[in-house]
Motif scaffolding. Sequence first.
Motif, PDB file in Angstrom:
ATOM      1  N   ARG A  65       0.829  -1.203   0.000  1.00  0.00           N
ATOM      2  CA  ARG A  65       0.000   0.000   0.000  1.00  0.00           C
ATOM      3  C   ARG A  65       0.866   1.258   0.000  1.00  0.00           C
ATOM      4  O   ARG A  65       0.545   2.241  -0.672  1.00  0.00           O
ATOM      5  CB  ARG A  65      -0.908  -0.004   1.238  1.00  0.00           C
ATOM      6  CG  ARG A  65      -1.877   1.176   1.328  1.00  0.00           C
ATOM      7  CD  ARG A  65      -2.547   1.193   2.692  1.00  0.00           C
ATOM      8  NE  ARG A  65      -1.545   1.281   3.753  1.00  0.00           N
ATOM      9  CZ  ARG A  65      -1.796   1.002   5.029  1.00  0.00           C
ATOM     10  NH1 ARG A  65      -3.006   0.605   5.392  1.00  0.00           N
ATOM     11  NH2 ARG A  65      -0.833   1.109   5.937  1.00  0.00           N
ATOM     12  N   ASP A  66       1.977   1.210   0.728  1.00  0.00           N
ATOM     13  CA  ASP A  66       2.855   2.380   0.816  1.00  0.00           C
ATOM     14  C   ASP A  66       3.867   2.450  -0.321  1.00  0.00           C
ATOM     15  O   ASP A  66       4.512   3.480  -0.505  1.00  0.00           O
ATOM     16  CB  ASP A  66       3.613   2.364   2.156  1.00  0.00           C
ATOM     17  CG  ASP A  66       2.687   2.546   3.352  1.00  0.00           C
ATOM     18  OD1 ASP A  66       1.577   3.096   3.162  1.00  0.00           O
ATOM     19  OD2 ASP A  66       3.068   2.138   4.457  1.00  0.00           O
ATOM     20  N   HIS A  67       4.035   1.363  -1.077  1.00  0.00           N
ATOM     21  CA  HIS A  67       4.983   1.329  -2.193  1.00  0.00           C
ATOM     22  C   HIS A  67       4.276   0.811  -3.443  1.00  0.00           C
ATOM     23  O   HIS A  67       4.619  -0.248  -3.966  1.00  0.00           O
ATOM     24  CB  HIS A  67       6.180   0.430  -1.863  1.00  0.00           C
ATOM     25  CG  HIS A  67       6.951   0.871  -0.655  1.00  0.00           C
ATOM     26  ND1 HIS A  67       6.551   0.577   0.632  1.00  0.00           N
ATOM     27  CD2 HIS A  67       8.104   1.581  -0.546  1.00  0.00           C
ATOM     28  CE1 HIS A  67       7.426   1.084   1.490  1.00  0.00           C
ATOM     29  NE2 HIS A  67       8.376   1.696   0.798  1.00  0.00           N
ATOM     30  N   PRO A  68       3.271   1.533  -3.944  1.00  0.00           N
ATOM     31  CA  PRO A  68       2.524   1.031  -5.104  1.00  0.00           C
ATOM     32  C   PRO A  68       3.370   1.020  -6.363  1.00  0.00           C
ATOM     33  O   PRO A  68       4.324   1.787  -6.510  1.00  0.00           O
ATOM     34  CB  PRO A  68       1.364   2.023  -5.227  1.00  0.00           C
ATOM     35  CG  PRO A  68       1.892   3.290  -4.637  1.00  0.00           C
ATOM     36  CD  PRO A  68       2.784   2.853  -3.503  1.00  0.00           C
ATOM     37  N   VAL A  69       3.024   0.136  -7.269  1.00  0.00           N
ATOM     38  CA  VAL A  69       3.688   0.091  -8.558  1.00  0.00           C
ATOM     39  C   VAL A  69       3.448   1.410  -9.288  1.00  0.00           C
ATOM     40  O   VAL A  69       2.371   1.998  -9.211  1.00  0.00           O
ATOM     41  CB  VAL A  69       3.166  -1.094  -9.406  1.00  0.00           C
ATOM     42  CG1 VAL A  69       1.679  -0.972  -9.660  1.00  0.00           C
ATOM     43  CG2 VAL A  69       3.927  -1.206 -10.709  1.00  0.00           C
ATOM     44  N   ALA A 107       0.531  -6.098  -6.205  1.00  0.00           N
ATOM     45  CA  ALA A 107       0.837  -7.506  -5.941  1.00  0.00           C
ATOM     46  C   ALA A 107       1.049  -8.264  -7.239  1.00  0.00           C
ATOM     47  O   ALA A 107       1.965  -9.089  -7.355  1.00  0.00           O
ATOM     48  CB  ALA A 107      -0.280  -8.146  -5.117  1.00  0.00           C
ATOM     49  N   ARG A 108       0.207  -8.007  -8.248  1.00  0.00           N
ATOM     50  CA  ARG A 108       0.388  -8.680  -9.537  1.00  0.00           C
ATOM     51  C   ARG A 108       1.745  -8.369 -10.135  1.00  0.00           C
ATOM     52  O   ARG A 108       2.372  -9.232 -10.748  1.00  0.00           O
ATOM     53  CB  ARG A 108      -0.729  -8.266 -10.515  1.00  0.00           C
ATOM     54  CG  ARG A 108      -2.039  -8.972 -10.330  1.00  0.00           C
ATOM     55  CD  ARG A 108      -2.939  -8.778 -11.550  1.00  0.00           C
ATOM     56  NE  ARG A 108      -3.195  -7.367 -11.811  1.00  0.00           N
ATOM     57  CZ  ARG A 108      -4.284  -6.717 -11.414  1.00  0.00           C
ATOM     58  NH1 ARG A 108      -5.201  -7.354 -10.712  1.00  0.00           N
ATOM     59  NH2 ARG A 108      -4.456  -5.458 -11.706  1.00  0.00           N
ATOM     60  N   SER A 109       2.196  -7.132  -9.970  1.00  0.00           N
ATOM     61  CA  SER A 109       3.484  -6.754 -10.563  1.00  0.00           C
ATOM     62  C   SER A 109       4.640  -7.521  -9.943  1.00  0.00           C
ATOM     63  O   SER A 109       5.656  -7.770 -10.599  1.00  0.00           O
ATOM     64  CB  SER A 109       3.706  -5.242 -10.423  1.00  0.00           C
ATOM     65  OG  SER A 109       4.075  -4.891  -9.099  1.00  0.00           O
ATOM     66  N   MET A 110       4.508  -7.926  -8.666  1.00  0.00           N
ATOM     67  CA  MET A 110       5.567  -8.686  -8.008  1.00  0.00           C
ATOM     68  C   MET A 110       5.788 -10.035  -8.679  1.00  0.00           C
ATOM     69  O   MET A 110       6.895 -10.576  -8.670  1.00  0.00           O
ATOM     70  CB  MET A 110       5.229  -8.907  -6.537  1.00  0.00           C
ATOM     71  CG  MET A 110       5.069  -7.659  -5.704  1.00  0.00           C
ATOM     72  SD  MET A 110       6.606  -6.740  -5.480  1.00  0.00           S
ATOM     73  CE  MET A 110       6.424  -5.469  -6.742  1.00  0.00           C
ATOM     74  N   LEU A 111       4.751 -10.594  -9.274  1.00  0.00           N
ATOM     75  CA  LEU A 111       4.851 -11.914  -9.888  1.00  0.00           C
ATOM     76  C   LEU A 111       5.655 -11.901 -11.179  1.00  0.00           C
ATOM     77  O   LEU A 111       5.947 -12.961 -11.733  1.00  0.00           O
ATOM     78  CB  LEU A 111       3.445 -12.477 -10.149  1.00  0.00           C
ATOM     79  CG  LEU A 111       2.586 -12.704  -8.900  1.00  0.00           C
ATOM     80  CD1 LEU A 111       1.189 -13.167  -9.296  1.00  0.00           C
ATOM     81  CD2 LEU A 111       3.244 -13.718  -7.964  1.00  0.00           C
TER      82      LEU A 111
END
Length: 321
Positions: A194-198, A222-226
């Motif tokens: 939440r504090d570090h959005p893509v 979260a999707r970007s982390m994948l």
Amino acid sequence: MHKIDEPPRGFEEQLLTDLTAHVSRRAEEVGAARSAGRRRRFLPGWRVAGAFGLAVTLTVGGLVVQTMRVGDRPPPTASASEILRMAADAARQQPELTARPDQFVFTESVTTFRDLPDSGPYTNSRVQRWESAGGVAHTQRRHRLESEPNGWSDLQVLRLDDPADPTKELDVFPEPAYHGDLPSDPDELFRYLRDHPVDLHLPEGADEEAVYGGEHMVYTTARSMLDGYVPPRALAALYEMMAREPGAVVLSGGVVDAAGRPAVAIRTPGVIGGNVDLLFDRDTHVYLGRRMSVVRNGKESLHAAGAVIRIAIVDRPGQQP
């Protein structure tokens, strides 16, 4: 060689136009501002694996613009939350890869993609990427058609497009592809994302408060982390966090990934102009990849899909694990 790594520019522009219109309508309804100075930039691989172009993962102030087409068959027994928790259990069983900042995350994927978002033939390709583990070098990629096993292209250095001028490229390195600093507790991970959005590289005039303050923005990040490598404990926390957040649904009917493997599809929230489904192995619940569909005039059609075949840590671009 057929170009497979980027959606047509017109497709992205249309989605960005849709985004701007929705943000304008929602701007007055969104509360807390999101300071731009608090954001880290994450490169979610939209140039590297453009089957999942960044434009289609834009979160719009809590408004989910998507068509829920789940078919006529009975829904699966397990809910999205249950499947994501089983995916978390599977993630904990995976061996952990470690990487130095000067090494690279190697990923090989099978992709299905077509140039036009809702018409035209599909191209089946295999893509290999070498992304800097520590964010100290540019990503490199090569690809071939699935019908040409010996037709690998030369290595290509990939750079991020300049948001102010899409015809130009920025000579800046992407963020690290090895996400070793992610918290392994779901609550802590939620706060971190939440504090570090893509960074969505929004078009000029878009309301950042409306976009980054959206309730589904954490799903987008979260999707970007994948797209990189997440260690097992943090990956499990990522799925646990998704399981707690509302909005995901299980798609009914038979599903296979781009490599033909039987899968369960979880449709994720926070998408405009189309849908993004995360695919998990039907038996083991290991993450397989994703697929992207577009919605035009109420009709949904598959635009692109990618299936992860292998992932490893290597010392240099071009090196095979």
